[in-house]
Design an enzyme around this catalytic site. Structure first.
Site, PDB file in Angstrom:
ATOM      1  N   LYS A   1      14.944  -0.542   5.270  1.00 51.70           N
ATOM      2  CA  LYS A   1      14.636   0.191   4.156  1.00 51.70           C
ATOM      3  C   LYS A   1      14.801   1.598   4.367  1.00 51.70           C
ATOM      4  O   LYS A   1      15.220   2.299   3.406  1.00 51.70           O
ATOM      5  CB  LYS A   1      13.039  -0.243   3.844  1.00 51.70           C
ATOM      6  CG  LYS A   1      12.364   0.636   2.690  1.00 51.70           C
ATOM      7  CD  LYS A   1      12.806  -0.081   1.422  1.00 51.70           C
ATOM      8  CE  LYS A   1      12.269   1.013   0.079  1.00 51.70           C
ATOM      9  NZ  LYS A   1      10.939   0.539  -0.125  1.00 51.70           N
TER      10      LYS A   1
ATOM     11  N   LYS B   1       9.150  11.010   0.024  1.00 51.57           N
ATOM     12  CA  LYS B   1       8.182  10.355   1.010  1.00 51.57           C
ATOM     13  C   LYS B   1       8.915   9.616   1.783  1.00 51.57           C
ATOM     14  O   LYS B   1       8.808   9.678   3.096  1.00 51.57           O
ATOM     15  CB  LYS B   1       7.178   9.581   0.297  1.00 51.57           C
ATOM     16  CG  LYS B   1       6.562   8.644   1.035  1.00 51.57           C
ATOM     17  CD  LYS B   1       6.023   7.118   0.470  1.00 51.57           C
ATOM     18  CE  LYS B   1       5.591   6.135   1.521  1.00 51.57           C
ATOM     19  NZ  LYS B   1       5.432   4.888   0.988  1.00 51.57           N
TER      20      LYS B   1
ATOM     21  N   LEU C   1       0.728  -1.261  -0.073  1.00 53.00           N
ATOM     22  CA  LEU C   1       0.069   0.076  -0.216  1.00 53.00           C
ATOM     23  C   LEU C   1       0.810   1.364   0.101  1.00 53.00           C
ATOM     24  O   LEU C   1       2.078   1.307   0.218  1.00 53.00           O
ATOM     25  CB  LEU C   1      -0.954  -0.117   1.222  1.00 53.00           C
ATOM     26  CG  LEU C   1      -1.786  -1.153   1.300  1.00 53.00           C
ATOM     27  CD1 LEU C   1      -2.445  -1.528   2.608  1.00 53.00           C
ATOM     28  CD2 LEU C   1      -3.120  -1.055   0.178  1.00 53.00           C
ATOM     29  N   PRO C   2       0.329   2.571  -0.395  1.00 55.61           N
ATOM     30  CA  PRO C   2       1.033   3.557  -0.585  1.00 55.61           C
ATOM     31  C   PRO C   2       1.826   4.216   0.662  1.00 55.61           C
ATOM     32  O   PRO C   2       2.915   4.668   0.566  1.00 55.61           O
ATOM     33  CB  PRO C   2      -0.046   4.674  -1.097  1.00 55.61           C
ATOM     34  CG  PRO C   2      -1.338   3.805  -1.676  1.00 55.61           C
ATOM     35  CD  PRO C   2      -1.265   2.525  -0.853  1.00 55.61           C
TER      36      PRO C   2
ATOM     37  N   THR D   1       6.419   0.678   2.508  1.00 57.77           N
ATOM     38  CA  THR D   1       7.105   1.585   3.257  1.00 57.77           C
ATOM     39  C   THR D   1       6.369   2.228   3.835  1.00 57.77           C
ATOM     40  O   THR D   1       5.772   3.256   3.323  1.00 57.77           O
ATOM     41  CB  THR D   1       8.012   2.061   2.058  1.00 57.77           C
ATOM     42  OG1 THR D   1       8.680   0.868   1.353  1.00 57.77           O
ATOM     43  CG2 THR D   1       9.062   2.732   2.896  1.00 57.77           C
TER      44      THR D   1
END
Lengths: 332, 332, 332, 332
Positions: B204, B279, B98-99, B129
């Protein structure tokens, strides 16, 4: 990459240069079939480089402000000179390895400097890391005297100097590069012609700016990850198999215990000092100003290394950026 | 790594989730010997991942806010569900992609979310992420329901998703990792257990922060060197054989023409978008604030990528940092 | 604060200086009771300053590379000279107002420069904004010739120069300050003795660095507040009655419409150009490097103004930092 | 602006809130003609504010996690409650002053929170400095219950709280501002309506971000000037009569001895702590991310204050930025 002569104040160095009037060592005998090579600057780097020339059979005529350094090299077979001018008188090839722009200007263009005696056709190779515009200025002065000045800064550190495996980044006329390479092959394993005079310095400065940024970035990423609960070695292995990989994360990781045999595992002793990195980052900022190049992270890296120097980290290896960044408030 | 559902406004997405009352597709027939796997989020990354599961013989029960994406996957053999809750009802393994944090919270803990129907013993793998603290919150809620939530963000991009060669950074209980790895081995080639829940996100985030810093640093160094007269390919080769070497200089050089087959050679199209890097850098700053980790260059990198997004670079590959930095005053 | 001579290339300027051999205007008649004052540099600032000296009854002997500027001042009653050396021959007080360090070095110490003819006891006041170390170097050379060189940079801009209300920050020997002040009182309303030579430059540089930081800070705060829904005038009034208050928020607010009569209300025309601020920030960084002073925000401010210059803002007032920062992605 | 309750761990605070079951003090007698006012949060700021309400004749019903603070206020005439819910039961006006977003969420929306008992028409004024989005969320919840929530953060510090001369930045419906102002006039001298709910926080955050930037900028400029040989007082007077002037240089100069009666003259004790500035800068960065506002210096300021906190400056006044920046290498 500290230099013996940097340990003595610059003022003393310049005074000595001006007053020196000792005559060229009369005992000099050049029996070798190799041509004599001048060498100015026998610091941590230069003394290894000069010794490697001796080992390869080159007669070496040396000068340094430190009499001990000169005497030690004389024991190993070098001739010694009382001034840079005396060195230049006796050779047609010369290598210099000096702390900063001011010393290069004095050794070449100052009183009793190389330019006062340099012979036509002499090849001058300056391995100091200095402002590219000073290299260009020295090259113009050399050309007017019929000599060739090339900038040839190195990467690799003291051990690479000792082992003759330095990388040389050479700037200067294409036509003189073969002669330069023939000599430098005795001191390094990778001799790169970067372009016109000054581009050797440019390449060195760009590399070290990126190195500083990568090292601080690695320190930030490792510190953040460790505080988020990651094991340092595991985090390093993730970075090193992914897009965050860089020399600083892989070969020279700043977190103690992640990589063996690097300064982070030895209390940040040895290696490449924070004060020297600060110097190179200052050169990079000067160069960036001269061409109006944007370097937001390069400028920030200089400020961080300057803060570290001001807080007592100047003598530690530059990977101590991690040590500085990981500090935590002890009051809680 | 954009997602189909990110193209629709978040508000619409949440409203749809709340109102969705379509019943579980009655045509679902699971004939495979593999257990059914739920999949929520069929964006640019997720649709490839779900298809790879189908190819490996796993029955897939899917949900996405986009009816087109769902219909396309149904054609390829998936069952479709009307809500995340319906997905969770029919499976004991589930992957989500998902975003951002808000969508994860809604899909798992919102109305008609996964937690409203999840069965005991279900393994929930979230490849989004997001903020590590949201992963930890979801894991706590899952545990209370007898399920296991692991964060499993990826590196590698759309092509790696399509080819099943992603790297997964997995956070969660040691005892569940083998089961997670067995499933993720169908989607990637490198499945790393990073530690407790949230550490996958941590790894990450740290990697991408270091990547952004290295990319901007490489752009600064290349731009400075080129302005100082160095040839781009030669400069890159110097960096890549020296201590400035990094993935950004070596594999993904931001200067057009230095490396073949990367976005810099294609007008910075494709690749990993500047807006997505912005982001991830925001997530890194949030995480750094939560643990009071100093990240001076990480913070500066976020500001630079935000400036780029605000100046219209959001859709370009993140290596367009070079394009932004090399701009010169045309008035002179 | 642009200068006429900066419009002509420096190369042309230096060539002209070297070639100029026109004789001192024979029509010069000094009838005034005031002593003659030399003036070199009739740019945007200097031409107003020289005119103010004429208005106060001082005979002025002027030099500029621009013949138009010289001719215009001659009409207003000045004598004109063909070189700085000719100016110096005829006066015991001299003011210079030049673009940068290189021009100061040429005008004073170059061929046909002031030092080639300066009389013992002459007071040399340099109002250029330059590197403090260059001021110190000029002062040492002047002292060797029996003259006194003081740095006297200004704040206040073109209007203040015209109205004779500049602030002068003066560095040099205590004993010469009274004489300097007597002359400068004709050009400004606030003449401050800052200390030894170079400290005038130091004060100017520090002020402008803080100004740049405050201006960018004000731009960031105003932009953030406006995006959060605050009315610009109301936000400014809150800042200006609180601890965020600064000259940039109160007197020279960068958001159009908040303050009347400033460049932000006139498309950022006029005022103090972004390229000049970039120059002063470069001087500040050089000075900071020379004394190892940490200036993290000063370094960042230089990078921001350089980015602005590279993106075409060089000719706009430095309050256009707001214009640059408030840019938003139009693609959304 | 530290708060008593911030001295106790947040965990303890929340546990206490949940367990508290003490009944509303039966001795409460409201004889005043003024309406009773609820007050939650009797920290360094809140206890002065509550006392000022008592002095002005308002009956006060108070709650704090600290029994000592409550007991002390009871001595001075307040009624005490066992939970925020009990406070809300007895009043139609309420002021809260809490350390951070989490405490505001708990006190208003948590178990035994204000929203569990709030009466229709109650005016809730929150003077905490928190995330504007939390203020907006509280306002929406209040509105659903028929009450009005306004954010009303302050500037001015502990002394201004004691003397009733705070500035209040108020966000919320125009129609409720008069009522809010009537009450806040007892606590401050400057009550500003900033716009919709959250804009009070926005104004506060913007002011403090600009304040931090100005303070660091002033520290950099003063340190640079002093190292260049300028006298601190003289340099400050130059800045303060020029365009570098700001509240930090003029009223609250960070260099000891320049201004009397400020923390820099008292070993940086008292004032506004570095850790609190770090908190406000974190709020500013969160807000900037939410609206994609560029804040390069704001982001750098957060990193600098975080570095200071990590190096033990958390308890010193925020003007200790000078102390941190002026550090010099002692090894030379």
């Amino acid at each position: 990459m500290a230099h013996t002569i940097s340990k003595i104040s610059k003022m003393a160095f310049l005074m000595t240069l001006r007053k020196a009037r000792r005559s060229f060592s009369s005992s000099t005998r050049v029996l070798s079939s190799q041509p004599a090579v001048g060498f100015v600057g026998l610091g941590n780097m230069g003394n290894h480089m000069a010794r490697n020339l001796l080992k390869k059979g080159y007669p070496v005529v040396a000068y340094d402000i430190s009499q001990e350094s000169l005497a030690a090299l004389k024991k190993d077979g070098a001739s010694v000179a009382g001034t840079p001018a005396e060195v230049a008188k006796g050779v047609t090839k010369l290598v210099s390895m000096l702390p900063a722009s001011a010393e290069v200007q004095e050794v070449y263009a100052g009183k009793d400097g190389i330019f006062s005696t340099v012979q036509k056709g002499t090849l001058l190779l300056d391995s100091s890391t200095i402002d590219p515009s000073v290299s260009q200025d020295m090259a113009a002065k050399a050309e007017a005297l019929g000599a060739v000045f090339m900038d040839a800064p190195v990467s690799g550190g003291v051990n690479a100097a000792r082992d003759g495996v330095l990388t040389f980044m050479v700037g200067g006329p294409e036509g003189s590069f073969a002669e330069a390479k023939e000599l430098l092959d005795n001191l390094g394993k990778n001799i790169v012609h970067c372009g016109a005079v000054g581009t050797g310095q440019g390449a060195k400065i760009c590399n070290n700016m990126l190195l500083a940024i990568s090292m601080i970035g690695t320190s930030e990423a490792m510190n953040l990850g460790i505080r988020l609960g990651l094991d340092p070695k595991l985090l390093a292995s993730v970075l090193n198999t992914s897009s965050g990989r860089c020399w600083s994360s892989e070969i020279y990781n700043p977190v103690p215990g992640v990589v063996q045999g690097v300064p982070s595992g030895n209390d940040y002793k040895g290696g490449f000092g924070t004060a020297l990195m600060m110097k190179d980052l200052g050169l990079a900022q000067n160069a960036a100003s001269s061409v109006k190049a944007n370097t937001p992270l390069g400028a920030a890296a200089l400020q961080i290394y300057r803060t570290m120097v001001n807080h007592g980290f100047g003598g530690k290896d530059f990977s101590s950026a991690y040590l500085f960044l990981q500090e935590q408030d002890k009051s809680k």
